[in-house]
Scaffold this active site. Structure first.
Site, PDB file in Angstrom:
ATOM      1  N   ASP A 126       0.861  -1.199   0.000  1.00  0.00           N
ATOM      2  CA  ASP A 126       0.000   0.000   0.000  1.00  0.00           C
ATOM      3  C   ASP A 126       0.890   1.240   0.000  1.00  0.00           C
ATOM      4  O   ASP A 126       1.588   1.508   0.976  1.00  0.00           O
ATOM      5  CB  ASP A 126      -0.897  -0.020   1.253  1.00  0.00           C
ATOM      6  CG  ASP A 126      -2.019   1.018   1.173  1.00  0.00           C
ATOM      7  OD1 ASP A 126      -1.912   1.971   0.377  1.00  0.00           O
ATOM      8  OD2 ASP A 126      -3.004   0.862   1.914  1.00  0.00           O
ATOM      9  N   ARG A 128      -0.214   4.399  -0.532  1.00  0.00           N
ATOM     10  CA  ARG A 128      -1.004   5.629  -0.446  1.00  0.00           C
ATOM     11  C   ARG A 128      -0.505   6.578   0.643  1.00  0.00           C
ATOM     12  O   ARG A 128       0.060   6.163   1.642  1.00  0.00           O
ATOM     13  CB  ARG A 128      -2.476   5.285  -0.187  1.00  0.00           C
ATOM     14  CG  ARG A 128      -3.136   4.726  -1.416  1.00  0.00           C
ATOM     15  CD  ARG A 128      -4.532   4.282  -1.120  1.00  0.00           C
ATOM     16  NE  ARG A 128      -4.556   3.138  -0.227  1.00  0.00           N
ATOM     17  CZ  ARG A 128      -5.666   2.612   0.264  1.00  0.00           C
ATOM     18  NH1 ARG A 128      -6.832   3.132  -0.048  1.00  0.00           N
ATOM     19  NH2 ARG A 128      -5.604   1.570   1.058  1.00  0.00           N
TER      20      ARG A 128
HETATM   21  N1  GTP Z   1      -2.658  -2.622  -6.056  1.00  0.00           N
HETATM   22  C1  GTP Z   1      -3.944  -2.957  -6.017  1.00  0.00           C
HETATM   23  N2  GTP Z   1      -4.840  -2.013  -5.724  1.00  0.00           N
HETATM   24  C2  GTP Z   1      -6.123  -2.377  -5.656  1.00  0.00           C
HETATM   25  C3  GTP Z   1      -6.562  -3.692  -5.918  1.00  0.00           C
HETATM   26  N3  GTP Z   1      -7.892  -3.729  -5.794  1.00  0.00           N
HETATM   27  C4  GTP Z   1      -8.271  -2.464  -5.466  1.00  0.00           C
HETATM   28  N4  GTP Z   1      -7.222  -1.652  -5.381  1.00  0.00           N
HETATM   29  C5  GTP Z   1      -7.169  -0.233  -5.006  1.00  0.00           C
HETATM   30  O1  GTP Z   1      -7.350  -0.171  -3.617  1.00  0.00           O
HETATM   31  C6  GTP Z   1      -7.816   1.132  -3.274  1.00  0.00           C
HETATM   32  C7  GTP Z   1      -8.890   0.948  -2.226  1.00  0.00           C
HETATM   33  O2  GTP Z   1      -8.266   0.422  -1.105  1.00  0.00           O
HETATM   34  P1  GTP Z   1      -8.870  -0.709  -0.227  1.00  0.00           P
HETATM   35  O3  GTP Z   1      -7.708  -1.418   0.421  1.00  0.00           O
HETATM   36  O4  GTP Z   1      -9.854  -1.531  -0.998  1.00  0.00           O
HETATM   37  O5  GTP Z   1      -9.716   0.019   0.868  1.00  0.00           O
HETATM   38  P2  GTP Z   1      -9.282   1.199   1.820  1.00  0.00           P
HETATM   39  O6  GTP Z   1      -9.514   2.493   1.113  1.00  0.00           O
HETATM   40  O7  GTP Z   1      -7.904   0.985   2.370  1.00  0.00           O
HETATM   41  O8  GTP Z   1     -10.257   0.985   3.045  1.00  0.00           O
HETATM   42  P3  GTP Z   1     -11.782   1.332   3.142  1.00  0.00           P
HETATM   43  O9  GTP Z   1     -11.844   2.758   3.621  1.00  0.00           O
HETATM   44  O10 GTP Z   1     -12.336   0.379   4.129  1.00  0.00           O
HETATM   45  O11 GTP Z   1     -12.373   1.167   1.764  1.00  0.00           O
HETATM   46  C8  GTP Z   1      -8.253   1.786  -4.564  1.00  0.00           C
HETATM   47  O12 GTP Z   1      -7.264   2.751  -4.912  1.00  0.00           O
HETATM   48  C9  GTP Z   1      -8.237   0.629  -5.559  1.00  0.00           C
HETATM   49  O13 GTP Z   1      -7.904   1.050  -6.875  1.00  0.00           O
HETATM   50  C10 GTP Z   1      -5.584  -4.672  -6.235  1.00  0.00           C
HETATM   51  O14 GTP Z   1      -5.869  -5.834  -6.426  1.00  0.00           O
HETATM   52  N5  GTP Z   1      -4.294  -4.253  -6.273  1.00  0.00           N
END
Ligand code: GTP
Ligand code: ZN
EC number: 3.5.4.25
Length: 197
Positions: A126, A128
């Protein structure tokens, strides 16, 4: 801080009319949005979602993840309260970008989970960042939030920015057979709280 406010407009949606505020991160060139409803002058905690871009889920109706359903549920929840905020952050694929996410999906089609796929591509699970939220929320006059998320690391990241998260509101929606493994991996490997797990 390199994020600056650019402009605001009305944004009618099926759930109600939001105000859309546009911001530019001058360091990365990323263009982020905030959707708001109601006003925040009273200083009371604001129901909110900090949503990371997922083009496939948010715009193309993909049910490989839960993003589209979460975005819709969050917009509806804000509209029902008549007051709240959605930050829409342009950090696709947990920060690896759209085409790398397609590469990661390809590896997942071959058996990897979401974390393993990122690692095979040479990325941390992650990538971000949430520092832009500081400027965006401050511009909107928001200092206290009831945050809709299942991700405790997101809550911690915001606390580090001096935003008072007075409550974590679970946002569990959009489960289906295609995202069962994806959601399970988030719980086991990324620490998400799901079904009280
Ligand atoms: N690298 C990668 N990114 C993904 C994948 N599936 C979804 N994403 C990205 O994950 C991000 C969303 O993150 P999540 O981990 O699903 O959720 P979160 O934002 O951390 O947590 P919540 O607030 O509960 O939704 C978005 O930017 C999506 O594009 C994947 O398989 N691989
Ligand atoms: Zn998604």
């Amino acid at each position: 801080m390199s994020t600056v406010f650019v402009a605001a407009s009305r944004l009618p949606t099926p759930y109600g009319t939001f105000t859309m505020h546009g911001f530019e991160d001058e360091a990365t060139g990323k263009e982020h949005l905030a959707l708001t409803m109601g006003d925040f002058d009273d200083g009371a905690p604001v129901l909110g979602r900090i949503h990371s871009e997922c083009l496939t889920g948010d715009a193309l109706f993909s049910i490989r993840c839960d993003c589209g359903a979460q975005l819709e549920a969050a917009m509806k929840a804000v509209a029902e309260e008549g007051r709240g905020v959605i930050l829409y952050l342009r950090q696709e694929g947990r920060g690896i970008g759209l085409l790398n996410k397609v590469r990661a999906y390809e590896l997942q089609d071959e058996g990897a989970d979401t974390v393993e796929a990122n690692e095979k591509l040479g990325f941390a699970p992650d990538l971000r960042k949430y520092d832009m939220c500081d400027v965006m929320l401050r511009h909107l006059g928001i200092t206290k939030m009831r945050l809709m998320t299942n991700n405790p690391r997101k809550v911690d990241a915001l606390k580090g920015l001096d935003i008072d998260i007075v409550e974590r509101v679970p946002l569990q929606t959009g489960q289906n057979p295609h995202n069962e493994r994806y959601l399970a991996t988030k719980v086991v490997k990324l620490g998400h709280l799901y079904n009280n797990a």
